[in-house]
Design a protein around this motif. Structure first.
Motif, PDB file in Angstrom:
ATOM      1  N   LYS A  30       0.839  -1.212   0.000  1.00 35.95           N
ATOM      2  CA  LYS A  30       0.000   0.000   0.000  1.00 35.95           C
ATOM      3  C   LYS A  30       0.869   1.256   0.000  1.00 35.95           C
ATOM      4  N   ASP A  31       1.968   1.216   0.755  1.00 36.36           N
ATOM      5  CA  ASP A  31       2.886   2.353   0.800  1.00 36.36           C
ATOM      6  C   ASP A  31       3.486   2.623  -0.576  1.00 36.36           C
ATOM      7  N   VAL A  32       3.914   1.568  -1.250  1.00 37.82           N
ATOM      8  CA  VAL A  32       4.516   1.699  -2.583  1.00 37.82           C
ATOM      9  C   VAL A  32       3.494   2.271  -3.567  1.00 37.82           C
ATOM     10  N   SER A  33       2.296   1.714  -3.575  1.00 31.59           N
ATOM     11  CA  SER A  33       1.265   2.180  -4.510  1.00 31.59           C
ATOM     12  C   SER A  33       0.873   3.631  -4.244  1.00 31.59           C
ATOM     13  N   ALA A  34       0.667   3.982  -2.987  1.00 28.65           N
ATOM     14  CA  ALA A  34       0.269   5.356  -2.642  1.00 28.65           C
ATOM     15  C   ALA A  34       1.345   6.348  -3.067  1.00 28.65           C
ATOM     16  N   SER A  88       1.592  -1.129 -11.595  1.00 26.12           N
ATOM     17  CA  SER A  88       2.179  -1.953 -10.550  1.00 26.12           C
ATOM     18  C   SER A  88       2.061  -3.407 -10.982  1.00 26.12           C
ATOM     19  N   LYS A  89       3.208  -4.041 -11.211  1.00 24.09           N
ATOM     20  CA  LYS A  89       3.203  -5.434 -11.668  1.00 24.09           C
ATOM     21  C   LYS A  89       3.388  -6.416 -10.516  1.00 24.09           C
ATOM     22  N   THR A  90       3.996  -5.936  -9.437  1.00 22.55           N
ATOM     23  CA  THR A  90       4.149  -6.765  -8.249  1.00 22.55           C
ATOM     24  C   THR A  90       3.736  -5.939  -7.035  1.00 22.55           C
ATOM     25  N   LYS A  91       3.593  -6.594  -5.895  1.00 15.15           N
ATOM     26  CA  LYS A  91       3.183  -5.878  -4.680  1.00 15.15           C
ATOM     27  C   LYS A  91       4.235  -4.889  -4.196  1.00 15.15           C
ATOM     28  N   MET A  92       5.497  -5.138  -4.521  1.00 16.37           N
ATOM     29  CA  MET A  92       6.568  -4.308  -3.990  1.00 16.37           C
ATOM     30  C   MET A  92       7.198  -3.383  -5.028  1.00 16.37           C
ATOM     31  N   SER A  93       6.538  -3.193  -6.160  1.00 17.75           N
ATOM     32  CA  SER A  93       7.115  -2.302  -7.164  1.00 17.75           C
ATOM     33  C   SER A  93       6.026  -1.532  -7.898  1.00 17.75           C
ATOM     34  N   ALA A  94       6.432  -0.406  -8.422  1.00 16.20           N
ATOM     35  CA  ALA A  94       5.541   0.404  -9.239  1.00 16.20           C
ATOM     36  C   ALA A  94       6.396   1.158 -10.246  1.00 16.20           C
ATOM     37  N   GLU A 122      10.644  14.800  -8.730  1.00 13.92           N
ATOM     38  CA  GLU A 122       9.443  14.266  -8.071  1.00 13.92           C
ATOM     39  C   GLU A 122       9.715  12.895  -7.459  1.00 13.92           C
ATOM     40  N   THR A 123      10.568  12.109  -8.091  1.00 16.98           N
ATOM     41  CA  THR A 123      10.919  10.796  -7.547  1.00 16.98           C
ATOM     42  C   THR A 123      11.734  10.930  -6.262  1.00 16.98           C
ATOM     43  N   ILE A 124      12.626  11.894  -6.233  1.00 21.13           N
ATOM     44  CA  ILE A 124      13.422  12.125  -5.025  1.00 21.13           C
ATOM     45  C   ILE A 124      12.500  12.498  -3.852  1.00 21.13           C
ATOM     46  N   LYS A 125      11.539  13.389  -4.110  1.00 23.15           N
ATOM     47  CA  LYS A 125      10.565  13.741  -3.074  1.00 23.15           C
ATOM     48  C   LYS A 125       9.751  12.516  -2.660  1.00 23.15           C
ATOM     49  N   GLY A 126       9.356  11.732  -3.643  1.00 20.32           N
ATOM     50  CA  GLY A 126       8.568  10.527  -3.375  1.00 20.32           C
ATOM     51  C   GLY A 126       9.326   9.487  -2.592  1.00 20.32           C
ATOM     52  N   GLN A 127      10.620   9.368  -2.847  1.00 14.14           N
ATOM     53  CA  GLN A 127      11.409   8.374  -2.129  1.00 14.14           C
ATOM     54  C   GLN A 127      11.443   8.697  -0.638  1.00 14.14           C
ATOM     55  N   THR A 128      11.576   9.965  -0.311  1.00 18.37           N
ATOM     56  CA  THR A 128      11.555  10.375   1.097  1.00 18.37           C
ATOM     57  C   THR A 128      10.211   9.998   1.727  1.00 18.37           C
ATOM     58  N   LYS A 129       9.125  10.279   1.017  1.00 16.05           N
ATOM     59  CA  LYS A 129       7.782   9.955   1.506  1.00 16.05           C
ATOM     60  C   LYS A 129       7.613   8.445   1.671  1.00 16.05           C
ATOM     61  N   LEU A 130       8.102   7.668   0.701  1.00 19.78           N
ATOM     62  CA  LEU A 130       8.003   6.208   0.793  1.00 19.78           C
ATOM     63  C   LEU A 130       8.756   5.690   2.010  1.00 19.78           C
ATOM     64  N   ASN A 131       9.959   6.187   2.231  1.00 16.65           N
ATOM     65  CA  ASN A 131      10.732   5.743   3.397  1.00 16.65           C
ATOM     66  C   ASN A 131       9.982   6.030   4.693  1.00 16.65           C
ATOM     67  N   GLU A 132       9.361   7.206   4.783  1.00 16.69           N
ATOM     68  CA  GLU A 132       8.591   7.556   5.981  1.00 16.69           C
ATOM     69  C   GLU A 132       7.391   6.615   6.145  1.00 16.69           C
ATOM     70  N   ARG A 133       6.697   6.339   5.049  1.00 17.13           N
ATOM     71  CA  ARG A 133       5.521   5.462   5.110  1.00 17.13           C
ATOM     72  C   ARG A 133       5.914   4.052   5.547  1.00 17.13           C
ATOM     73  N   VAL A 134       6.968   3.526   4.958  1.00 12.00           N
ATOM     74  CA  VAL A 134       7.399   2.167   5.305  1.00 12.00           C
ATOM     75  C   VAL A 134       7.816   2.105   6.768  1.00 12.00           C
ATOM     76  N   GLN A 135       8.517   3.122   7.232  1.00 16.24           N
ATOM     77  CA  GLN A 135       8.937   3.166   8.640  1.00 16.24           C
ATOM     78  C   GLN A 135       7.714   3.130   9.558  1.00 16.24           C
ATOM     79  N   LYS A 136       6.695   3.929   9.235  1.00 15.72           N
ATOM     80  CA  LYS A 136       5.476   3.952  10.053  1.00 15.72           C
ATOM     81  C   LYS A 136       4.760   2.603  10.007  1.00 15.72           C
TER      82      LYS A 136
END
Length: 143
Positions: A30-34, A88-94, A122-136
């Motif tokens: 869900k974090d990856v997709s969002a 999204s072809k797999t659960k852990m990638s997009a 935009e990807t750099i900004k998104g990577q920071t957001k993804l790391n925060e989401r996964v941590q939570k």
């Protein structure tokens, strides 16, 4: 043109996957997709609405202001913005990309055109957001 983002601390994620199983897979998926959907939207918005300070010219009865080097490409006909896709072809990638070959040339430039990056910032900004989401997600599962 496609971009990929990776999760920092993948060892921690793999350990959580072993420990928490399906709950971790579902949460991180869900974090990856969002995050990918947010990047997809941000890329389109930057193309359509970002600041454009390049040359202004008239074609027919339509005036257009191009992007300057370093700015996201300026929309003209809307073709580039409409070509941006998410899958999204797999659960852990997009994947976020464009079906247009010239998207690559705009992003990285050519001998005649300076880069107009939009996916990388935009990807750099998104990577920071993804790391925060996964941590939570991992912290929530650990409780």
């Amino acid at each position: 043109m496609t971009v990929t983002i990776q999760i920092e601390g993948m060892g921690q994620v793999q350990a959580a996957l072993r420990k928490f199983g399906k709950a971790a897979v579902d949460g991180i998926s869900k974090d990856v997709s969002a995050t990918a959907l947010e990047i997809n939207t941000a890329v389109k918005k930057a193309i359509q609405r970002g600041p454009k300070t390049g040359k202004t010219y008239t074609r027919g009865n339509v005036e257009h202001t191009a992007s300057a080097p370093g700015e996201a490409p300026a929309t003209d006909t809307g073709t580039l913005a409409s070509s941006v896709y998410f899958e999204s072809k797999t659960k852990m990638s997009a994947t976020i990309g464009s079906r247009l070959a010239y998207a690559y040339y705009l992003e990285y430039g050519t001998k005649k055109i300076a880069p107009r990056p939009v996916w990388q910032p935009e990807t750099i900004k998104g990577q920071t957001k993804l790391n925060e989401r996964v941590q939570k997600t991992l912290e929530r599962l650990a409780k």
